[in-house]
Design a protein around this motif. Structure first.
Motif, short mmCIF file in Angstrom:
data_model
loop_
_atom_site.label_atom_id
_atom_site.label_comp_id
_atom_site.label_asym_id
_atom_site.label_seq_id
_atom_site.Cartn_x
_atom_site.Cartn_y
_atom_site.Cartn_z
N SER A 159 4.21 -50.80 17.57
CA SER A 159 4.04 -49.24 18.29
C SER A 159 2.75 -49.44 18.89
O SER A 159 1.76 -49.23 18.22
CB SER A 159 4.21 -48.31 16.99
OG SER A 159 5.34 -48.49 16.37
N GLY A 178 6.39 -45.91 18.48
CA GLY A 178 7.29 -46.98 19.31
C GLY A 178 7.36 -46.74 20.87
O GLY A 178 7.63 -45.57 21.04
N SER A 179 7.86 -47.74 21.54
CA SER A 179 8.38 -47.52 22.88
C SER A 179 9.57 -48.18 23.06
O SER A 179 10.21 -49.24 22.48
CB SER A 179 7.48 -48.55 23.80
OG SER A 179 6.10 -47.84 23.80
N PRO A 180 10.50 -47.49 23.65
CA PRO A 180 11.95 -48.14 23.97
C PRO A 180 11.95 -49.13 24.64
O PRO A 180 11.05 -49.57 25.57
CB PRO A 180 12.55 -46.86 24.74
CG PRO A 180 11.47 -45.99 25.31
CD PRO A 180 10.38 -46.11 24.45
N ILE A 205 8.23 -51.49 14.81
CA ILE A 205 9.18 -50.95 15.64
C ILE A 205 10.42 -50.99 14.67
O ILE A 205 11.47 -50.23 15.06
CB ILE A 205 9.60 -52.10 16.73
CG1 ILE A 205 10.27 -51.24 18.00
CG2 ILE A 205 10.40 -53.42 16.53
CD1 ILE A 205 9.68 -50.33 18.33
N PHE A 216 17.45 -46.99 20.74
CA PHE A 216 16.01 -46.00 20.33
C PHE A 216 16.13 -45.02 19.75
O PHE A 216 16.95 -44.13 20.26
CB PHE A 216 15.17 -46.37 21.76
CG PHE A 216 13.59 -46.07 21.35
CD1 PHE A 216 12.85 -47.05 20.43
CD2 PHE A 216 13.11 -44.88 21.68
CE1 PHE A 216 11.64 -46.80 20.40
CE2 PHE A 216 11.54 -44.46 21.10
CZ PHE A 216 11.12 -45.67 20.52
N ASP A 217 15.31 -44.80 18.73
CA ASP A 217 15.53 -43.42 17.99
C ASP A 217 14.21 -42.60 18.54
O ASP A 217 12.89 -42.92 18.06
CB ASP A 217 15.43 -43.50 16.27
CG ASP A 217 15.20 -42.31 15.58
OD1 ASP A 217 14.86 -41.27 16.15
OD2 ASP A 217 15.69 -42.25 14.38
N ASP A 218 14.30 -41.56 19.25
CA ASP A 218 13.34 -40.95 20.06
C ASP A 218 12.50 -40.09 19.10
O ASP A 218 11.47 -39.64 19.50
CB ASP A 218 13.81 -40.02 21.29
CG ASP A 218 14.35 -41.03 22.39
OD1 ASP A 218 13.69 -41.77 22.94
OD2 ASP A 218 15.51 -40.75 22.76
N GLY A 242 10.47 -42.95 16.96
CA GLY A 242 10.02 -43.87 17.46
C GLY A 242 10.29 -45.38 17.14
O GLY A 242 9.35 -46.25 16.98
N VAL A 243 11.35 -45.61 16.66
CA VAL A 243 11.57 -46.96 16.01
C VAL A 243 12.94 -47.38 16.80
O VAL A 243 13.88 -46.38 17.18
CB VAL A 243 11.61 -47.11 14.74
CG1 VAL A 243 10.44 -46.82 13.95
CG2 VAL A 243 13.09 -46.13 14.08
N ILE A 244 13.44 -48.65 16.68
CA ILE A 244 14.83 -49.14 16.83
C ILE A 244 15.58 -48.92 15.63
O ILE A 244 15.22 -49.30 14.44
CB ILE A 244 14.63 -50.76 17.26
CG1 ILE A 244 13.82 -51.17 18.16
CG2 ILE A 244 16.11 -51.14 17.29
CD1 ILE A 244 13.76 -52.35 18.55
#
Length: 459
Positions: A103, A322-324, A361, A330-332, A335-337
């Protein structure tokens, strides 16, 4: 027919990815592991997220280095997932893919004025002073009074670097451009604001105590900010870490104000919630906070009482996000997969075959670096279970030779940096530092890093 060697790609060569690779290599599976990294250098957060004046934490690199120098895990750095290759490409060469991309973005702070010039994310500032090759080599240090929002170690790092005199960083690996800019800073006062009380902050005891030993910087706390409810007392009695933090903070309240004679001051404020960043002509000119009160269980509620602070810059250190990733759910919100104990899941909650996650992540940016070991163990355990359950059907890669993926990347014009390339870059940085009595001086521009790693430049 004998079972082929399991081919696994790990995307992200920070601590999480290296721990996962190490654990997988010792799992008993016949496995071939390629560790991908977007940057030309490995080690992720330890290299680009730990303040330069924390060499103790940076020593984690020594252990990570030993894992990669064994040679049973192949490093493929300077390869950007989503640009140089995508999931379908990886599935061609690998039976399983583990994402450990961490992240690196700042969590959002939904207050008015956050977009003003002079309002900065701590993640960007940390990347700058750590010499991350993807950020600008300059930083506007023009404020005399600065606010740092947050109650964790990143907030302390940011505040300490801002308050510290640049010459005190010279023994570290601070990049030359960072030192030169920090040396021009006119800062006199850095204010750290936490919305809860002293017993709720997430400072580690050692990091907090270090503040009291920064040369020519006074640490100032305010007795009126020291409030303890039942939840606070329970936290103090149940956690030795909380007890140490509260003791250090309380000891500072006993300091005679007349002893404060340093040229710079670092103020710690508790029970202050940021509600607005104040601006004029598009620039930060102040911060408005609301006084909060503990409500019995360690949480707080607003009192409606506000206070304006004269600051010209605000740094938001309220957490990472985290970033997609291309082709990956991706969980907006979090912020995780999305995953179940490391098994990546799709929109229907079903496991994506052969796709896994570990580290921040996977679970969000919480815990210390060492916590990623147990996290990786869980993910690798499930991968092993899936291999055992699926048998030969798990082995889906169609191009199984290790050379196939490097040939594919070469055909796309990617300058792949392997372990021997990192060793060249490592020696180069150490050579830069040697005349100055420093362990190393980081190379910052990406093109210079790649040039050195590929043997196109020498010390």
């Amino acid at each position: 027919m004998s079972t082929p060697t399991l081919r696994v790609a790990v995307v992200g060569a920070g601590p999480a990815g290296i721990y996962a690779s190490d654990i997988l290599s010792k799992s008993g599976l016949d496995v071939s592991i390629d560790l991908f990294e977007r940057l030309p250098a490995p080690f992720g957060l330890v290299r680009y997220g730990v303040a330069p004046d924390h060499p103790r934490i940076k020593q984690i690199i020594v252990a990570l280095h030993k894992v990669l120098e064994r040679g049973d895990i192949r490093l493929l750095a300077n390869v950007d997932y989503g640009t140089d290759l995508k999931l379908d490409d990886l599935r061609t060469f690998y039976d399983a893919v583990i994402f450990s991309t961490g992240s690196i973005r700042d969590a959002a702070l939904p207050v008015p004025g956050v977009e003003l010039e002079g309002s900065y994310g701590a993640a960007d500032f940390v990347s700058w002073y750590d010499g991350h090759p993807d950020v600008s080599r300059s930083w506007p240090l023009e404020a005399t009074q600065v606010a740092v929002l947050g109650a964790g170690n990143v907030a302390l790092d940011v505040a300490r670097i801002l308050a510290k005199h640049a010459d005190d960083l010279l023994p570290t690996d601070v990049p030359a451009n960072v030192y030169e800019i920090l040396k021009t800073s006119p800062v006199t006062d850095v204010h750290v604001f936490a919305r809860r009380g002293p017993a709720q902050v997430k400072f580690s005891p050692l990091e907090l105590r270090e503040l009291g030993h920064v040369p020519d910087v006074d640490v100032i706390v305010y007795p009126e900010d020291f409030e303890f409810d039942e939840g606070s007392m329970a936290a103090i009695h149940s956690s030795n870490q909380t007890k140490q933090v509260v003791k250090t903070l309380t000891d500072w309240t006993l300091k005679d104000p007349e002893e404060n004679s340093a040229s710079r001051r670092l103020h710690l404020h508790f029970l202050h919630k940021p509600v607005e960043i104040l601006g004029e002509d598009g620039r930060v000119v102040g911060l408005r906070t609301e006084r909060t009160a503990l409500n019995g269980d360690g949480n707080v509620t607003g009192t409606g009482q506000t206070q304006d602070w004269d600051v010209q810059a605000v740094y938001r250190a309220i957490g990472y996000f985290g970033s997609p990733l291309v082709d990956i759910p991706f969980d907006d919100v979090a912020g995780v997969i999305p995953n179940r104990e490391g098994r990546v899941t799709d929109v229907d909650g079903e496991h994506l075959p052969g796709v896994y996650a570990t580290g921040w992540i996977k679970r969000g940016p919480v815990g210390l670096i060492g916590h990623t070991k147990s996290d990786a163990s869980e993910t690798i355990r499930h991968l092993g279970e899936d291999v055992a359950a699926a048998g030969e059907s798990f082995y889906t890669a169609t191009e199984r030779e290790p050379s196939a993926v490097t040939e594919f990347l070469a055909s796309r014009g990617v300058d792949v940096v392997e372990w021997t390339g990192w060793e060249l870059l490592d020696a180069y940085e150490r050579g830069l530092g040697e005349p100055h009595g420093r362990e190393r001086i980081k190379v910052v521009p990406r093109d210079e890093m790649v040039s050195v790693a590929l043997g196109r430049a020498t010390v």
